[in-house]
Design a protein around this motif. Structure first.
Motif, PDB file in Angstrom:
ATOM      1  N   PHE A 136     -21.084  -6.131  -6.526  1.00 41.39           N
ATOM      2  CA  PHE A 136     -22.067  -5.002  -5.952  1.00 41.39           C
ATOM      3  C   PHE A 136     -23.132  -5.225  -5.999  1.00 41.39           C
ATOM      4  N   GLU A 137     -23.733  -5.784  -7.187  1.00 41.78           N
ATOM      5  CA  GLU A 137     -25.037  -6.192  -8.070  1.00 41.78           C
ATOM      6  C   GLU A 137     -25.251  -7.065  -7.684  1.00 41.78           C
ATOM      7  N   ASP A 138     -25.166  -8.181  -6.392  1.00 47.75           N
ATOM      8  CA  ASP A 138     -25.490  -9.262  -5.807  1.00 47.75           C
ATOM      9  C   ASP A 138     -25.977  -9.155  -4.797  1.00 47.75           C
ATOM     10  N   ASP A 139     -24.886  -7.829  -3.656  1.00 45.92           N
ATOM     11  CA  ASP A 139     -24.829  -7.199  -2.937  1.00 45.92           C
ATOM     12  C   ASP A 139     -27.130  -6.952  -2.711  1.00 45.92           C
ATOM     13  N   GLU A 140     -26.672  -6.307  -3.698  1.00 51.18           N
ATOM     14  CA  GLU A 140     -28.193  -5.526  -3.953  1.00 51.18           C
ATOM     15  C   GLU A 140     -29.295  -6.036  -3.741  1.00 51.18           C
ATOM     16  N   ALA A 141     -29.180  -7.154  -4.925  1.00 54.09           N
ATOM     17  CA  ALA A 141     -30.234  -7.759  -4.929  1.00 54.09           C
ATOM     18  C   ALA A 141     -30.559  -8.935  -4.311  1.00 54.09           C
ATOM     19  N   ARG A 142     -29.738  -9.159  -2.783  1.00 50.47           N
ATOM     20  CA  ARG A 142     -29.994  -9.674  -1.731  1.00 50.47           C
ATOM     21  C   ARG A 142     -30.634  -9.028  -0.498  1.00 50.47           C
ATOM     22  N   ARG A 143     -29.887  -7.536  -0.557  1.00 54.28           N
ATOM     23  CA  ARG A 143     -30.270  -6.231  -0.278  1.00 54.28           C
ATOM     24  C   ARG A 143     -31.730  -6.389  -0.517  1.00 54.28           C
ATOM     25  N   ALA A 144     -32.248  -6.731  -1.485  1.00 56.72           N
ATOM     26  CA  ALA A 144     -33.571  -6.208  -2.204  1.00 56.72           C
ATOM     27  C   ALA A 144     -34.993  -7.535  -2.065  1.00 56.72           C
ATOM     28  N   GLU A 175     -35.477  -7.594   1.152  1.00 53.22           N
ATOM     29  CA  GLU A 175     -36.831  -6.414   2.315  1.00 53.22           C
ATOM     30  C   GLU A 175     -37.700  -6.960   1.545  1.00 53.22           C
TER      31      GLU A 175
END
Length: 257
Positions: free
Chosen positions: A28-36, A39
């Motif tokens: 979950f943390e990797d996905d959020e980081a990638r999205r960030a 962005e």
């Protein structure tokens, strides 16, 4: 032992669950980081695109400004050239105007000079001021010049002609006086007396009148008319007692007695 196994199994389940949770959390943390990151990259790309667009527009505006400045510079140079041309025209016009004004002045002066040859002007002779035509003045002065050269016969003719041509001239009294003198020099005493007496009769207050009376007495003496000469001298003393001619008359009266 059974309990230990049970506990150990339970612990294993717990650990498995914990590991599974941690894996999911990490995922979950990797996905959020990638999205960030995506962005951020998208914002950076958008910013870079906007910056590129702004730089492009700025470049176009600068190019347009340079073109406008060049056009303005050309217009200014054209205006300077036009101004220089107009100044040159103004200077040329000023020179031409000055030349025209000088020509007009010279022409006006020439016209005035020519007119002055025909227009009457004020003259002063023997303390008298009067108006005379240029030709009249010239003829009188010419006759007087002849007399001064001692050419008495031509002078007599010149003054006689002058008086015939200008019988009402302001020069009449002096012309009669000098005509009488020319005739006296030619020993034409009778005609001289006529002209001297004509002067006194026409203008008894004239500066030359006392001299004219004295000249009449001189003519009478030359004609051997002593009695007449004495009478003329006595009349002179009575009419013009303060004149220089009266001083001469006193001496001559004494000699004629």
């Amino acid at each position: 032992m059974k309990n230990f196994r049970t506990a150990l199994g339970a612990l294993g389940c717990v650990l498995a669950c914990a590991l599974t949770f941690n894996a999911h959390a990490a995922l979950f943390e990797d996905d959020e980081a990638r999205r960030a990151i995506l962005e951020v990259r998208q914002r950076l790309d958008a910013s870079q695109q906007r910056l590129t667009e702004e730089l492009r527009r700025s470049g176009e505006e600068n190019a347009q400004l340079r073109r406008s400045l060049l056009e303005l510079s050309g217009q200014i140079e054209q205006l300077r050239s036009e101004l220089a041309r107009m100044r040159g025209q103004d200077e040329q016009f000023a020179r031409e105007l000055a030349e025209v004004q000088r020509a007009q002045k010279d022409m006006s002066q020439g016209v005035n000079d020519r007119l002055s040859r025909f227009e009457p002007s004020k003259v002063s002779v023997d303390g008298r001021e009067f108006t005379a035509d240029p030709a009249e003045k010239q003829e009188y002065e010419a006759a007087l010049a002849v007399l001064r050269k001692g050419e008495f016969a031509p002078a007599q003719t010149a003054f006689s002609n002058f008086l015939k041509r200008y019988p009402q001239s302001g020069y009449k009294a002096p012309a009669l006086f000098w005509l009488g003198n020319a005739q006296y020099a030619l020993r034409n005493y009778r005609d001289a007396m006529v002209n001297f007496r004509a002067l006194v009769a026409a203008d008894p207050e004239h500066l030359r009148a006392p001299e004219a009376v004295l000249a009449v007495a001189n003519c009478q003496v030359e004609l051997k008319d002593v009695k007449g000469a004495r009478k003329t001298l006595e009349d002179l003393l009575k009419a013009y007692p303060q004149s220089e001619a009266a001083s001469v008359a006193k001496e001559r009266v004494a000699k004629l007695r």
